[in-house]
Design a protein around this motif. Structure first.
Motif, PDB file in Angstrom:
ATOM      1  N   TRP A 109       0.835  -1.213   0.000  1.00 58.89           N
ATOM      2  CA  TRP A 109       0.000   0.000   0.000  1.00 58.89           C
ATOM      3  C   TRP A 109       0.863   1.254   0.000  1.00 58.89           C
ATOM      4  CZ3 TRP A 109      -1.131   3.719   3.978  1.00 58.89           C
ATOM      5  CH2 TRP A 109      -2.188   4.574   3.672  1.00 58.89           C
ATOM      6  N   ARG A 110       2.043   1.158   0.620  1.00 57.66           N
ATOM      7  CA  ARG A 110       2.975   2.286   0.626  1.00 57.66           C
ATOM      8  C   ARG A 110       3.859   2.315  -0.612  1.00 57.66           C
ATOM      9  NH1 ARG A 110       1.659   0.878   5.597  1.00 57.66           N
ATOM     10  NH2 ARG A 110       1.510   2.461   7.231  1.00 57.66           N
ATOM     11  N   GLY A 111       3.724   1.305  -1.482  1.00 57.87           N
ATOM     12  CA  GLY A 111       4.435   1.293  -2.751  1.00 57.87           C
ATOM     13  C   GLY A 111       5.922   1.048  -2.639  1.00 57.87           C
ATOM     14  N   VAL A 112       6.370   0.314  -1.620  1.00 53.27           N
ATOM     15  CA  VAL A 112       7.808   0.128  -1.421  1.00 53.27           C
ATOM     16  C   VAL A 112       8.264  -1.325  -1.573  1.00 53.27           C
ATOM     17  CG1 VAL A 112       8.078   2.161   0.033  1.00 53.27           C
ATOM     18  CG2 VAL A 112       7.455  -0.024   1.098  1.00 53.27           C
ATOM     19  N   VAL A 113       7.376  -2.230  -1.962  1.00 54.96           N
ATOM     20  CA  VAL A 113       7.771  -3.635  -2.132  1.00 54.96           C
ATOM     21  C   VAL A 113       8.443  -3.819  -3.487  1.00 54.96           C
ATOM     22  CG1 VAL A 113       6.994  -6.024  -2.284  1.00 54.96           C
ATOM     23  CG2 VAL A 113       5.906  -4.466  -0.657  1.00 54.96           C
ATOM     24  N   PRO A 114       9.688  -4.300  -3.546  1.00 55.26           N
ATOM     25  CA  PRO A 114      10.362  -4.557  -4.816  1.00 55.26           C
ATOM     26  C   PRO A 114       9.923  -5.912  -5.387  1.00 55.26           C
ATOM     27  CG  PRO A 114      11.850  -5.024  -3.003  1.00 55.26           C
ATOM     28  CD  PRO A 114      10.568  -4.530  -2.386  1.00 55.26           C
ATOM     29  N   TRP A 115       8.886  -5.903  -6.194  1.00 56.70           N
ATOM     30  CA  TRP A 115       8.269  -7.143  -6.637  1.00 56.70           C
ATOM     31  C   TRP A 115       9.207  -7.992  -7.492  1.00 56.70           C
ATOM     32  CZ3 TRP A 115       4.189  -8.252  -3.954  1.00 56.70           C
ATOM     33  CH2 TRP A 115       3.381  -7.229  -3.469  1.00 56.70           C
ATOM     34  N   ASP A 116      10.083  -7.355  -8.275  1.00 62.87           N
ATOM     35  CA  ASP A 116      11.005  -8.136  -9.101  1.00 62.87           C
ATOM     36  C   ASP A 116      11.986  -8.914  -8.229  1.00 62.87           C
ATOM     37  OD1 ASP A 116      12.149  -5.735  -8.244  1.00 62.87           O
ATOM     38  OD2 ASP A 116      13.524  -5.634  -9.950  1.00 62.87           O
ATOM     39  N   MET A 117      12.465  -8.284  -7.161  1.00 65.02           N
ATOM     40  CA  MET A 117      13.356  -8.969  -6.221  1.00 65.02           C
ATOM     41  C   MET A 117      12.616 -10.113  -5.532  1.00 65.02           C
ATOM     42  SD  MET A 117      15.357  -7.491  -2.844  1.00 65.02           S
ATOM     43  CE  MET A 117      16.580  -6.578  -3.781  1.00 65.02           C
ATOM     44  N   LEU A 118      11.371  -9.875  -5.138  1.00 64.10           N
ATOM     45  CA  LEU A 118      10.572 -10.895  -4.466  1.00 64.10           C
ATOM     46  C   LEU A 118      10.401 -12.120  -5.365  1.00 64.10           C
ATOM     47  CD1 LEU A 118       8.703 -11.919  -2.205  1.00 64.10           C
ATOM     48  CD2 LEU A 118       6.829 -10.695  -3.356  1.00 64.10           C
ATOM     49  N   ALA A 119      10.113 -11.911  -6.640  1.00 66.12           N
ATOM     50  CA  ALA A 119       9.879 -13.036  -7.554  1.00 66.12           C
ATOM     51  C   ALA A 119      11.107 -13.925  -7.650  1.00 66.12           C
ATOM     52  CB  ALA A 119       9.490 -12.508  -8.930  1.00 66.12           C
ATOM     53  N   ARG A 120      12.290 -13.317  -7.704  1.00 63.18           N
ATOM     54  CA  ARG A 120      13.514 -14.107  -7.816  1.00 63.18           C
ATOM     55  C   ARG A 120      13.866 -14.796  -6.501  1.00 63.18           C
ATOM     56  NH1 ARG A 120      17.478  -9.827 -10.486  1.00 63.18           N
ATOM     57  NH2 ARG A 120      16.085  -8.382  -9.379  1.00 63.18           N
ATOM     58  N   LEU A 121      13.626 -14.134  -5.391  1.00 63.14           N
ATOM     59  CA  LEU A 121      13.827 -14.783  -4.097  1.00 63.14           C
ATOM     60  C   LEU A 121      12.912 -15.994  -3.948  1.00 63.14           C
ATOM     61  CD1 LEU A 121      14.041 -11.657  -1.751  1.00 63.14           C
ATOM     62  CD2 LEU A 121      15.866 -13.328  -2.081  1.00 63.14           C
ATOM     63  N   ALA A 122      11.662 -15.841  -4.385  1.00 59.08           N
ATOM     64  CA  ALA A 122      10.676 -16.919  -4.229  1.00 59.08           C
ATOM     65  C   ALA A 122      11.071 -18.179  -4.981  1.00 59.08           C
ATOM     66  CB  ALA A 122       9.306 -16.443  -4.694  1.00 59.08           C
ATOM     67  N   MET A 123      11.833 -18.048  -6.064  1.00 51.33           N
ATOM     68  CA  MET A 123      12.277 -19.218  -6.813  1.00 51.33           C
ATOM     69  C   MET A 123      13.127 -20.148  -5.957  1.00 51.33           C
ATOM     70  SD  MET A 123      13.239 -17.282 -10.390  1.00 51.33           S
ATOM     71  CE  MET A 123      14.012 -18.732 -11.103  1.00 51.33           C
ATOM     72  N   GLY A 124      13.878 -19.579  -5.024  1.00 49.64           N
ATOM     73  CA  GLY A 124      14.667 -20.393  -4.112  1.00 49.64           C
ATOM     74  C   GLY A 124      13.925 -20.740  -2.845  1.00 49.64           C
ATOM     75  N   VAL A 125      13.049 -19.818  -2.409  1.00 51.92           N
ATOM     76  CA  VAL A 125      12.350 -19.984  -1.135  1.00 51.92           C
ATOM     77  C   VAL A 125      11.420 -21.185  -1.141  1.00 51.92           C
ATOM     78  CG1 VAL A 125      10.456 -18.991   0.223  1.00 51.92           C
ATOM     79  CG2 VAL A 125      12.474 -17.612  -0.281  1.00 51.92           C
ATOM     80  N   VAL A 126      10.590 -21.316  -2.165  1.00 52.99           N
ATOM     81  CA  VAL A 126       9.483 -22.284  -2.131  1.00 52.99           C
ATOM     82  C   VAL A 126       9.951 -23.729  -1.942  1.00 52.99           C
ATOM     83  CG1 VAL A 126       7.571 -23.260  -3.453  1.00 52.99           C
ATOM     84  CG2 VAL A 126       7.909 -20.776  -3.395  1.00 52.99           C
ATOM     85  N   PRO A 127      10.833 -24.252  -2.784  1.00 55.11           N
ATOM     86  CA  PRO A 127      11.248 -25.652  -2.562  1.00 55.11           C
ATOM     87  C   PRO A 127      12.062 -25.825  -1.288  1.00 55.11           C
ATOM     88  CG  PRO A 127      12.551 -24.657  -4.330  1.00 55.11           C
ATOM     89  CD  PRO A 127      11.460 -23.698  -4.009  1.00 55.11           C
ATOM     90  N   ALA A 128      12.869 -24.824  -0.943  1.00 58.46           N
ATOM     91  CA  ALA A 128      13.724 -24.946   0.232  1.00 58.46           C
ATOM     92  C   ALA A 128      12.911 -24.919   1.521  1.00 58.46           C
ATOM     93  CB  ALA A 128      14.771 -23.833   0.241  1.00 58.46           C
ATOM     94  N   ALA A 129      11.859 -24.105   1.576  1.00 60.20           N
ATOM     95  CA  ALA A 129      11.024 -24.036   2.778  1.00 60.20           C
ATOM     96  C   ALA A 129      10.281 -25.348   3.007  1.00 60.20           C
ATOM     97  CB  ALA A 129      10.030 -22.880   2.667  1.00 60.20           C
TER      98      ALA A 129
END
Length: 240
Positions: free
Chosen positions: A59-79
């Motif tokens: 809502w404050r417009g500060v989430v870096p969505w491109d960074m989040l998408a790339r982090l999620a590629m590693g996060v999901v299987p590892a978690a």
């Protein structure tokens, strides 16, 4: 006491990205849970803080969505893998891991912070690797995600507000994948986790609202003392 702890944890998560590390030790100490039950239940609780934290920072417009998408590629299987590994580890090993992580966060928060320009740009490979480390470690210890991700991103020169914002959003793939794994093991107290997650989510709203308005150094020191105390408690519990 668990209710108060959940709110405090939520405020700290929403404000500076750390605080989630305090919930699993609290469930062990105050909820009479085993280490595996505590990490599983806290992982479920952080589903709620992840949703609210993501909305608050988006809502404050500060989430870096491109960074989040790339982090999620590693996060999901590892978690998912971290949750399954936790379920087969002996209780004392999980407690020692929690103690080590809690002490690390506490000491890290006390260290003097070098001035960085906050303009670091990380490539896809680096972000996927960081995501995998954060996903596995967070699910294994039930700490949600921000407590590991924020120190790593700050250490490599990412701007503090950007680091905190993306850490809020990264909770969702961490805890969603981790919770799927934990639910299969039967370790999650869904009722308690839901109640604590709701209270923590309220705390996240407060923390996010003041994150850009106060100086966080004093708060970091308070977090550091709390984390070190929790880590020492867990070490003592293992030896008893």
């Amino acid at each position: 006491m668990l209710s108060v702890l959940a709110v405090v944890v939520g405020v700290l998560v929403g404000m500076v990205g750390v605080g989630g590390v305090l919930l699993p030790p609290g469930l062990v100490a105050l909820g009479d849970m085993t280490a595996s039950e505590a990490t599983a239940t806290s992982t479920w609780a952080f589903v709620f803080t992840g949703v609210v934290g993501t909305i608050a920072y988006a809502w404050r417009g500060v989430v870096p969505w491109d960074m989040l998408a790339r982090l999620a590629m590693g996060v999901v299987p590892a978690a998912f893998a971290g949750a399954l590994v936790n379920a087969i580890l002996p209780g004392p090993v999980v407690l020692l891991g929690l103690a080590a992580l809690t002490l690390f966060v506490g000491v890290h928060q006390l260290r003097p912070r070098a001035v960085r320009d906050g303009r670091a740009e990380l490539g896809t490979t680096a972000l996927v690797v960081i995501g995998a480390l954060v996903g596995f470690g967070s699910a294994l210890t039930g700490t949600g995600g921000p407590v590991l991700l924020v120190p790593i991103l700050l250490a490599v020169g990412v701007a503090p507000l950007k680091a905190v914002a993306v850490s809020q959003a990264v909770q969702l793939p961490v805890v969603a994948s981790g919770s799927v794994g934990y639910l299969q093991t039967g370790l999650v107290d869904v009722g308690l986790g839901t109640a604590l997650g709701g209270l923590a989510a309220l705390g996240v709203v407060v923390g996010a609202a003041v994150a850009t308005r106060i100086h966080a150094d004093g708060l970091r020191r308070i977090v550091a003392v709390a984390c070190i105390a929790a880590g020492v408690f867990l070490l003592v519990r293992v030896t008893l």
